[in-house]
Scaffold this active site. Sequence first.
Site, PDB file in Angstrom:
ATOM      1  N   TYR A 245      -3.682   1.975  16.041  1.00 53.00           N
ATOM      2  CA  TYR A 245      -2.429   2.146  16.785  1.00 53.00           C
ATOM      3  C   TYR A 245      -2.599   1.963  18.293  1.00 53.00           C
ATOM      4  O   TYR A 245      -1.777   1.343  18.939  1.00 53.00           O
ATOM      5  CB  TYR A 245      -1.812   3.520  16.490  1.00 53.00           C
ATOM      6  CG  TYR A 245      -1.230   3.570  15.089  1.00 53.00           C
ATOM      7  CD1 TYR A 245       0.071   3.150  14.840  1.00 53.00           C
ATOM      8  CD2 TYR A 245      -2.003   3.948  14.005  1.00 53.00           C
ATOM      9  CE1 TYR A 245       0.597   3.132  13.552  1.00 53.00           C
ATOM     10  CE2 TYR A 245      -1.499   3.933  12.708  1.00 53.00           C
ATOM     11  CZ  TYR A 245      -0.192   3.527  12.488  1.00 53.00           C
ATOM     12  OH  TYR A 245       0.313   3.490  11.216  1.00 53.00           O
TER      13      TYR A 245
ATOM     14  N   GLU B  33      -7.026   8.395   6.623  1.00 52.69           N
ATOM     15  CA  GLU B  33      -7.223   9.090   7.896  1.00 52.69           C
ATOM     16  C   GLU B  33      -7.740  10.517   7.747  1.00 52.69           C
ATOM     17  O   GLU B  33      -7.062  11.474   8.162  1.00 52.69           O
ATOM     18  CB  GLU B  33      -5.920   9.088   8.712  1.00 52.69           C
ATOM     19  CG  GLU B  33      -5.431   7.697   9.057  1.00 52.69           C
ATOM     20  CD  GLU B  33      -4.190   7.694   9.943  1.00 52.69           C
ATOM     21  OE1 GLU B  33      -3.678   8.781  10.268  1.00 52.69           O
ATOM     22  OE2 GLU B  33      -3.736   6.591  10.292  1.00 52.69           O
TER      23      GLU B  33
ATOM     24  N   GLU C 227      -3.215  -0.143   8.400  1.00 50.38           N
ATOM     25  CA  GLU C 227      -1.984   0.283   9.087  1.00 50.38           C
ATOM     26  C   GLU C 227      -1.998  -0.258  10.507  1.00 50.38           C
ATOM     27  O   GLU C 227      -3.036  -0.219  11.172  1.00 50.38           O
ATOM     28  CB  GLU C 227      -1.862   1.814   9.207  1.00 50.38           C
ATOM     29  CG  GLU C 227      -1.518   2.516   7.941  1.00 50.38           C
ATOM     30  CD  GLU C 227      -1.343   4.034   8.132  1.00 50.38           C
ATOM     31  OE1 GLU C 227      -1.064   4.482   9.266  1.00 50.38           O
ATOM     32  OE2 GLU C 227      -1.507   4.752   7.143  1.00 50.38           O
TER      33      GLU C 227
ATOM     34  N   HIS D   7      -3.085  10.809   0.729  1.00 43.69           N
ATOM     35  CA  HIS D   7      -2.454  10.627   2.040  1.00 43.69           C
ATOM     36  C   HIS D   7      -1.872  11.987   2.441  1.00 43.69           C
ATOM     37  O   HIS D   7      -0.661  12.163   2.519  1.00 43.69           O
ATOM     38  CB  HIS D   7      -1.392   9.531   1.982  1.00 43.69           C
ATOM     39  CG  HIS D   7      -1.025   8.968   3.325  1.00 43.69           C
ATOM     40  ND1 HIS D   7      -1.128   7.628   3.637  1.00 43.69           N
ATOM     41  CD2 HIS D   7      -0.544   9.564   4.442  1.00 43.69           C
ATOM     42  CE1 HIS D   7      -0.722   7.428   4.886  1.00 43.69           C
ATOM     43  NE2 HIS D   7      -0.348   8.594   5.398  1.00 43.69           N
TER      44      HIS D   7
ATOM     45  N   ASN E 205      -6.943   1.771  10.295  1.00 43.53           N
ATOM     46  CA  ASN E 205      -5.592   1.988  10.802  1.00 43.53           C
ATOM     47  C   ASN E 205      -5.700   1.987  12.323  1.00 43.53           C
ATOM     48  O   ASN E 205      -6.398   2.837  12.895  1.00 43.53           O
ATOM     49  CB  ASN E 205      -5.056   3.360  10.352  1.00 43.53           C
ATOM     50  CG  ASN E 205      -4.873   3.455   8.842  1.00 43.53           C
ATOM     51  OD1 ASN E 205      -5.088   2.500   8.116  1.00 43.53           O
ATOM     52  ND2 ASN E 205      -4.458   4.627   8.384  1.00 43.53           N
TER      53      ASN E 205
ATOM     54  N   ARG F  79       0.861  -1.185   0.000  1.00 39.90           N
ATOM     55  CA  ARG F  79       0.000   0.000   0.000  1.00 39.90           C
ATOM     56  C   ARG F  79       0.895   1.232   0.000  1.00 39.90           C
ATOM     57  O   ARG F  79       1.642   1.459   0.948  1.00 39.90           O
ATOM     58  CB  ARG F  79      -0.905  -0.027   1.230  1.00 39.90           C
ATOM     59  CG  ARG F  79      -1.753   1.204   1.365  1.00 39.90           C
ATOM     60  CD  ARG F  79      -2.725   1.156   2.565  1.00 39.90           C
ATOM     61  NE  ARG F  79      -3.277   2.481   2.705  1.00 39.90           N
ATOM     62  CZ  ARG F  79      -3.120   3.256   3.764  1.00 39.90           C
ATOM     63  NH1 ARG F  79      -2.481   2.826   4.844  1.00 39.90           N
ATOM     64  NH2 ARG F  79      -3.607   4.474   3.776  1.00 39.90           N
TER      65      ARG F  79
HETATM   66  O1  IFM Z   1       2.964   7.931   9.790  1.00 42.45           O
HETATM   67  C1  IFM Z   1       1.597   7.905  10.049  1.00 42.45           C
HETATM   68  C2  IFM Z   1       0.811   7.684   8.779  1.00 42.45           C
HETATM   69  O2  IFM Z   1       1.103   8.644   7.817  1.00 42.45           O
HETATM   70  C3  IFM Z   1      -0.668   7.747   9.057  1.00 42.45           C
HETATM   71  N1  IFM Z   1      -1.011   6.843  10.137  1.00 42.45           N
HETATM   72  C4  IFM Z   1      -0.237   6.902  11.340  1.00 42.45           C
HETATM   73  C5  IFM Z   1       1.250   6.802  11.007  1.00 42.45           C
HETATM   74  C6  IFM Z   1       2.082   6.858  12.300  1.00 42.45           C
HETATM   75  O3  IFM Z   1       1.860   8.044  12.975  1.00 42.45           O
END
Ligand code: IFM
Length: 469
Positions: free
Chosen positions: A297, A173, A382, A128, A295, A84
């Site tokens: 985290y 995002e 992500e 992006h 995504n 990706r």
């Molecule tokens: O680096 C970023 C990415 O561009 C978008 N998602 C989170 C990642 C880590 O912060």
Amino acid sequence: MTTEPVPAPLPRFPRDFLWGVSTSAPQIEGAVEEDGRGRSVWDVFAAGAGRIKDGSDARVATDHYHRYREDVGLLRELGVGAYRFSVAWPRVVPDGHGAVNGAGLDFYDRLVDALLAAGVAPVPTLFHWDTPQALEERGGWLRRETAERFAAYADVVAGRLGDRVERWITLNEPAEVTLLGYGLGQHAPGRQLLFDALPAAHHQLLGHGLAVQALRARGATDIGIANSHGPTWTASASEADTAAAGLYDLLLNRLFAEPVLLGRYPDEELAALLPGPVAEDLQVIAEPVDRYGINYYQPTLVGAPAAEGAAGTDEATGAGKAAGTDFGGIRLPPELPFAPREIEGYPRTDFGWPVVPEALTELLVSFRERYGDRLPPVVITENGCSYEGIEDRERIAFLDGHLRALHAAMAAGVDVRGYFVWSLMDNFEWAEGYARRFGLVHVDYATLKRTPKASYRWLQGVLREQARG
Ligand code: IFM
């Protein structure tokens, strides 16, 4: 002597599960003035004093524009099925609304061909965060026109690459662009509009829907969006904390998921703040998608803002320290009606983000409960972490834990079809500059030499093991 890491005994994923890694154009390409590329909001933003913590910019980044063949070699060696990346809008339409730059498209042609020759499926993301600066000067995502321009650009890219690309992602995002770019001004374009940033959310979502239509018209059959989501944990059962956490969840999760999945905004008062024919737009935004990209985290613990003058531990709730002004790299103004709190009791990445794999299971199960049959098959577009070093055992533990958590969600019935690690290589981490290293491959920014880390070798082993079936 170096020893190959023993592949971790992860549970088995389905044979057709899509394994990949992600990057984005503004974080890796560099070559910002080559072959007719126009300026992006990030070029302009990063040039401003004090915006990027280490004073850097992305003019060279990892020089992927010139080194893409080497990077495709790393992907092939890694053994991923998909890559990706993002297409830089200002490389293709330099001013966002005028002439198409054939030389910009040529780069993605070469990249796609190299990927296919290496047996790696290309998964382009169309946006992006690198809005053409010329469009920003006309109002950027605060204006409806930008959504229409975005769809026209999507059509151009699909026209060139659609004969070889099967899977598309529209936006990455939009929540972060809205919050950090237009709300708080810590990302490009650096606007500090707080709640007046909401039109930027609506217009990005509209751009997504229009782009889905444009891609469909070109015959695309596998289209998704990459939204960032994480569970919101409530700091206490108090009414104030519950309301604050509910609002946070609404703004960061539901505001971006529900228009796409359900064709409605999660709150009528909020919808009333949005510009244009919102009800009609929602029909476009809800154009069916084939995949829903998430995504993930970290979870966020949220409570009501501390009363003025209060600091440190919240004695009333016992729910942990108030966040202060810097939260996981983001400076939060005191006037926000919610306050993220530090999550205690978990390891942290170098970025200070808590490592909570089980929150990925929680998130996916909650999505299935919230959206039921309206949720298409999910792809984790992500997931990753920032750690220093080439012997990055912490990253291996992070990825291992999150893959187990993902498998648990699948075992609980969530239809997940793929997983992409953020990121293939260390890169320009926005306002943090080069200080945060998310890569499976280390980049020496002085020489641009790529060195696979222990986590790269580990993932290589996992993929070989999974492929053995
Ligand atoms: O680096 C970023 C990415 O561009 C978008 N998602 C989170 C990642 C880590 O912060």
